[in-house]
Design a protein around this motif. Structure first.
Motif, mmCIF file in Angstrom:
data_model
loop_
_atom_site.group_PDB
_atom_site.id
_atom_site.type_symbol
_atom_site.label_atom_id
_atom_site.label_comp_id
_atom_site.label_asym_id
_atom_site.label_seq_id
_atom_site.Cartn_x
_atom_site.Cartn_y
_atom_site.Cartn_z
ATOM 1 N N THR A 147 46.575 22.334 -41.287
ATOM 2 C CA THR A 147 46.013 23.694 -41.400
ATOM 3 C C THR A 147 44.768 23.835 -40.518
ATOM 4 N N SER A 148 44.915 24.930 -40.023
ATOM 5 C CA SER A 148 43.759 25.185 -38.690
ATOM 6 C C SER A 148 42.641 25.970 -39.517
ATOM 7 N N ASN A 149 41.556 26.163 -38.677
ATOM 8 C CA ASN A 149 40.589 26.989 -39.455
ATOM 9 C C ASN A 149 40.850 28.266 -39.829
ATOM 10 N N ASP A 150 41.714 29.010 -39.012
ATOM 11 C CA ASP A 150 42.252 30.295 -39.443
ATOM 12 C C ASP A 150 43.208 30.279 -40.596
ATOM 13 N N GLY A 151 43.550 29.302 -41.077
ATOM 14 C CA GLY A 151 44.184 29.244 -42.432
ATOM 15 C C GLY A 151 45.833 29.247 -42.083
ATOM 16 N N LYS A 152 46.167 29.006 -40.974
ATOM 17 C CA LYS A 152 47.682 28.957 -40.385
ATOM 18 C C LYS A 152 47.799 27.569 -40.694
ATOM 19 N N SER A 153 49.165 27.109 -41.279
ATOM 20 C CA SER A 153 49.592 26.080 -41.367
ATOM 21 C C SER A 153 51.062 25.447 -41.119
ATOM 22 N N LEU A 154 51.260 24.305 -40.792
ATOM 23 C CA LEU A 154 52.640 23.636 -40.874
ATOM 24 C C LEU A 154 52.739 22.524 -41.596
ATOM 25 N N PHE A 155 54.070 22.243 -42.079
ATOM 26 C CA PHE A 155 54.492 21.010 -42.732
ATOM 27 C C PHE A 155 55.428 20.723 -41.913
ATOM 28 N N TYR A 156 55.242 19.260 -41.199
ATOM 29 C CA TYR A 156 56.033 18.401 -40.803
ATOM 30 C C TYR A 156 56.661 17.258 -41.625
ATOM 31 N N THR A 157 57.945 17.167 -41.966
ATOM 32 C CA THR A 157 58.457 16.296 -42.902
ATOM 33 C C THR A 157 58.635 14.854 -42.501
ATOM 34 N N GLY A 158 58.637 14.726 -40.781
ATOM 35 C CA GLY A 158 59.095 13.601 -40.457
ATOM 36 C C GLY A 158 60.425 13.112 -40.701
ATOM 37 N N ASP A 159 60.792 11.884 -40.945
ATOM 38 C CA ASP A 159 62.501 11.470 -41.384
ATOM 39 C C ASP A 159 62.319 11.626 -42.975
ATOM 40 N N SER A 172 52.213 24.793 -49.126
ATOM 41 C CA SER A 172 52.648 25.970 -48.655
ATOM 42 C C SER A 172 52.322 26.581 -47.335
ATOM 43 N N PRO A 173 53.270 25.829 -46.580
ATOM 44 C CA PRO A 173 53.245 26.350 -44.964
ATOM 45 C C PRO A 173 53.704 27.474 -44.605
ATOM 46 N N HIS A 174 53.300 27.812 -43.577
ATOM 47 C CA HIS A 174 53.617 29.123 -42.717
ATOM 48 C C HIS A 174 55.068 28.668 -41.883
ATOM 49 N N LEU A 175 54.975 27.318 -41.568
ATOM 50 C CA LEU A 175 56.217 26.713 -40.611
ATOM 51 C C LEU A 175 56.543 25.327 -41.501
ATOM 52 N N LEU A 176 57.805 25.335 -41.588
ATOM 53 C CA LEU A 176 58.391 24.035 -41.632
ATOM 54 C C LEU A 176 59.242 23.529 -40.684
ATOM 55 N N ILE A 177 58.593 22.169 -40.121
ATOM 56 C CA ILE A 177 59.592 21.413 -39.248
ATOM 57 C C ILE A 177 59.998 20.239 -39.981
ATOM 58 N N THR A 178 61.354 20.162 -39.712
ATOM 59 C CA THR A 178 62.072 19.159 -40.585
ATOM 60 C C THR A 178 63.292 18.560 -39.715
ATOM 61 N N PRO A 216 59.477 29.420 -45.539
ATOM 62 C CA PRO A 216 58.669 29.632 -44.090
ATOM 63 C C PRO A 216 59.639 29.460 -43.118
ATOM 64 N N ARG A 217 59.138 30.048 -41.953
ATOM 65 C CA ARG A 217 59.948 29.681 -40.688
ATOM 66 C C ARG A 217 60.567 28.179 -40.800
ATOM 67 N N VAL A 218 61.559 28.063 -40.340
ATOM 68 C CA VAL A 218 62.086 26.474 -40.277
ATOM 69 C C VAL A 218 62.578 26.106 -39.175
ATOM 70 N N VAL A 219 62.458 25.109 -38.515
ATOM 71 C CA VAL A 219 62.558 24.569 -37.312
ATOM 72 C C VAL A 219 63.013 22.973 -37.524
ATOM 73 N N VAL A 220 64.377 22.729 -36.917
ATOM 74 C CA VAL A 220 65.079 21.464 -37.183
ATOM 75 C C VAL A 220 65.013 20.772 -35.871
ATOM 76 N N ILE A 221 64.340 19.366 -36.152
ATOM 77 C CA ILE A 221 64.509 18.632 -35.067
ATOM 78 C C ILE A 221 64.967 17.193 -35.345
ATOM 79 N N HIS A 222 64.998 15.999 -34.479
ATOM 80 C CA HIS A 222 65.338 14.690 -34.999
ATOM 81 C C HIS A 222 67.049 14.729 -34.955
ATOM 82 N N ILE A 223 67.393 15.537 -33.870
ATOM 83 C CA ILE A 223 69.027 15.873 -33.742
ATOM 84 C C ILE A 223 69.601 14.815 -32.943
#
Ligand SMILES: [Zn+2]
Ligand SMILES: [Zn+2]
Length: 257
Positions: A147-159, A172-178, A216-223
């Motif tokens: 979470t940055s100073n302005d309250g925006k946050s991402l959650f990255y699950t890893g594997d 409670s992230p705004h962005l989920l990277i999984t 949240p917005r979801v981005v999928v990686i580890h493809i």
């Protein structure tokens, strides 16, 4: 918060790099495709690396960044679980295959400073609120809410595989990277080794929405590059079924939060 996906894949091929995410040019989540994505001056700005777990596709560029460290004056702080650090220390930075950059140029002032972080131990790191939460992988693995100073946050699950309800309750992230690491047909195998198919991700996102009341917005990686088209198709399908947008991450993808 400016996010740049450096590596969006579980394996390497032309224009496909192993997982790594850059936040605001200074904080990095996993070090798969780190050095091959950044100029030397960009590498020099990296101050923090958060490692989800020890697997090679998430840690390998500690070595290549370390090798460039001779050019840089400032050290890099690496944070990970004790077990992750022990394995990185004994296998990747073992001082036999190459230099041990956690003790180089000197034991007292190494280029890579390895720090243990415990699950649920919220810490202010380089001005970010970093909150590590365990996920469900074949080996101990932490997801990170940043979470940055302005309250925006991402959650990255890893594997991770299925069974993230407890994790979702903590964040409670705004962005989920999984991750999606294979095709639906391999679902049982993926489940057994702590990874996700699009179908399994759909179940986890459904639970997220039930628990948190939003998605949240979801981005999928580890493809895996060999299943790129199939994974894209299957993720598109679950996005349609869930009625949300899910992006397929790619090398060079930029997201402003
Ligand atoms: Zn892994
Ligand atoms: Zn991996």
């Amino acid at each position: 918060m400016k996010i740049r996906i450096l590596g969006a894949h579980s394996n390497e091929a032309e224009e496909k790099r192993m997982v790594s995410i850059l936040v605001d040019g200074t904080l990095v989540l996993d070090a798969g495709g780190l050095t091959s994505s950044l100029s030397l001056s960009e590498q020099q700005k990296v101050r923090v690396i958060l490692l989800t777990h020890h697997h090679f596709d998430h840690t390998r560029d500690l070595v290549t960044l370390g090798a460039n460290g001779a050019l840089f004056q400032t050290p890099v702080d690496v944070y990970a679980l004790r077990q992750t650090i022990d394995i990185v220390n004994s296998c990747l930075l073992d001082g036999k295959m190459y230099a041990d950059f956690s003790k180089w140029p000197s034991k007292e002032k190494p280029f890579l400073r390895l720090n243990v972080i415990e699950p649920f131990q919220r810490q202010n790191i380089q001005g970010y609120d970093v909150f590590p939460v365990p996920v469900q992988h074949a080996v101990p693995c932490l997801g990170f809410q940043v979470t940055s100073n302005d309250g925006k946050s991402l959650f990255y699950t890893g594997d991770t595989g299925s069974g993230l309800a407890d994790c979702w309750r903590q964040i409670s992230p705004h962005l989920l990277i999984t991750e999606v690491s294979g095709i639906n047909k391999s679902q049982d195998f993926l489940k057994s080794v702590g990874h996700m198919s699009a179908g399994l991700l759909k179940e986890e996102l459904t639970q997220f929405r039930q628990i948190k009341g939003y998605l949240p917005r979801v981005v999928v990686i580890h493809i895996p590059p060999q299943f790129q088209k199939e994974v894209e198709q299957e993720v598109k399908e679950i996005a349609r079924e869930l009625g949300v947008g899910i992006d397929i991450g790619y090398e060079g993808m930029k997201i402003n939060l």
